[in-house]
Design a protein around this motif. Structure first.
Motif, short mmCIF file in Angstrom:
data_model
loop_
_atom_site.label_atom_id
_atom_site.label_comp_id
_atom_site.label_asym_id
_atom_site.label_seq_id
_atom_site.Cartn_x
_atom_site.Cartn_y
_atom_site.Cartn_z
N TYR A 63 0.82 -1.22 0.00
CA TYR A 63 0.00 0.00 0.00
C TYR A 63 0.85 1.26 0.00
N GLY A 64 2.17 1.11 -0.08
CA GLY A 64 3.06 2.25 -0.10
C GLY A 64 4.34 1.93 0.64
N GLU A 65 5.19 2.95 0.80
CA GLU A 65 6.46 2.77 1.50
C GLU A 65 6.81 4.03 2.29
N LEU A 66 7.56 3.80 3.37
CA LEU A 66 8.18 4.88 4.12
C LEU A 66 9.68 4.78 3.85
N THR A 67 10.26 5.81 3.25
CA THR A 67 11.68 5.78 2.92
C THR A 67 12.43 6.67 3.91
N PRO A 68 13.37 6.10 4.67
CA PRO A 68 14.14 6.91 5.63
C PRO A 68 14.89 8.04 4.93
N SER A 69 14.79 9.25 5.47
CA SER A 69 15.42 10.42 4.84
C SER A 69 16.94 10.35 4.87
N GLY A 70 17.52 9.73 5.88
CA GLY A 70 18.98 9.64 5.98
C GLY A 70 19.56 8.46 5.24
N GLY A 71 18.74 7.77 4.47
CA GLY A 71 19.19 6.58 3.76
C GLY A 71 18.75 5.33 4.49
N GLY A 72 18.75 4.25 3.79
CA GLY A 72 18.32 2.97 4.37
C GLY A 72 17.22 2.36 3.53
N ASP A 73 16.86 1.15 3.89
CA ASP A 73 15.85 0.43 3.12
C ASP A 73 14.46 1.00 3.37
N PRO A 74 13.64 1.09 2.31
CA PRO A 74 12.26 1.54 2.49
C PRO A 74 11.47 0.53 3.33
N ILE A 75 10.54 1.04 4.09
CA ILE A 75 9.68 0.20 4.93
C ILE A 75 8.37 0.01 4.18
N ASN A 92 5.48 17.05 7.43
CA ASN A 92 6.13 18.19 6.76
C ASN A 92 6.64 19.20 7.79
N ASP A 93 7.28 18.71 8.83
CA ASP A 93 7.92 19.51 9.88
C ASP A 93 6.94 20.28 10.76
N SER A 94 5.65 20.00 10.67
CA SER A 94 4.66 20.62 11.56
C SER A 94 4.16 19.58 12.54
N ARG A 95 4.35 19.87 13.83
CA ARG A 95 3.90 18.94 14.86
C ARG A 95 2.38 18.85 14.83
N CYS A 96 1.86 17.63 15.04
CA CYS A 96 0.42 17.42 15.00
C CYS A 96 0.06 16.20 15.84
N ASP A 97 -1.21 16.08 16.14
CA ASP A 97 -1.72 14.88 16.83
C ASP A 97 -2.25 13.89 15.81
N GLN A 98 -2.79 14.43 14.71
CA GLN A 98 -3.30 13.59 13.62
C GLN A 98 -3.36 14.42 12.36
N LYS A 99 -3.15 13.76 11.23
CA LYS A 99 -3.12 14.51 9.97
C LYS A 99 -3.08 13.56 8.78
N THR A 140 6.64 14.35 4.24
CA THR A 140 7.60 13.81 5.20
C THR A 140 6.89 13.53 6.51
N LEU A 141 7.01 12.30 7.00
CA LEU A 141 6.47 11.91 8.30
C LEU A 141 7.65 11.75 9.26
N THR A 142 7.60 12.47 10.37
CA THR A 142 8.65 12.37 11.38
C THR A 142 8.08 11.70 12.61
N VAL A 143 8.69 10.61 13.01
CA VAL A 143 8.31 9.86 14.21
C VAL A 143 9.45 10.08 15.20
N ALA A 144 9.15 10.78 16.31
CA ALA A 144 10.19 11.26 17.22
C ALA A 144 11.11 12.16 16.38
N LYS A 145 12.35 11.83 16.19
CA LYS A 145 13.24 12.65 15.35
C LYS A 145 13.62 11.93 14.05
#
Length: 155
Positions: free
Chosen positions: A7-19, A71-78, A85-90
């Motif tokens: 259904y899609g992929e999450l690709t780490p911004s610093g490099g690494g295998d897509p999830i 996209n660098d905006s903190r949120c509870d849901q979106k 860009t999805l940021t989980v913790a940092k």
């Protein structure tokens, strides 16, 4: 329902295998029981949830200690759209998927508009204050009170 579909992929911004996103609803966190396990100390055990709704991914924070950002905006849901860009913790990931259907509107939410108690469902309009019932204290008795009661009774 075919859960082996991608259904899609999450690709780490610093490099690494897509999830790969292999299910329509995914729990992300530090625990091995999560659908997507992120083994970082700053990721909560059950950090957030991704859900595919009407062809678009939606992220929901689960009360994590270090939050989420879209996209660098903190949120509870979106809503998380392709290329966001999805940021989980940092930890940053680019969201990749083929969107289907009409694009939903992202309601802008300021995470500081509500108190932590409201976010946890412990305060707010839908919650009534609990007023403790008055406690009836027992009447203090003395030897004189006991003697007076005995005298008042019919013998």
């Amino acid at each position: 329902m075919d859960e082996s579909k991608l259904y899609g992929e999450l690709t780490p911004s610093g490099g690494g295998d897509p999830i790969p996103l292999l299910k329509r609803k995914l729990l992300i966190g530090r625990r091995p029981s999560c659908d997507i396990t992120l083994r970082f100390a700053n990721v909560s055990s059950h950090h957030c949830e991704l859900e595919l709704i009407n062809g678009y991914w939606f992220v929901r924070d689960l009360g994590s200690a270090n939050g989420i950002k879209v996209n660098d905006s903190r949120c509870d849901q979106k809503w998380v759209f392709p290329g966001d860009t999805l940021t989980v913790a940092k930890h940053r990931y680019e969201m990749s998927y083929h969107a289907l259907g009409e694009r939903p509107e992202n309601e802008e939410e300021n995470p500081f508009d509500r108190s932590l108690l409201e976010k946890a469902g412990l305060a707010g309009e839908g919650r009534r204050k609990r007023v403790p019932e008055p406690i009836e204290m027992p009447k203090a008795t003395t030897d004189d009170d006991v003697a007076m009661e005995w005298l008042m009774e019919d013998h």
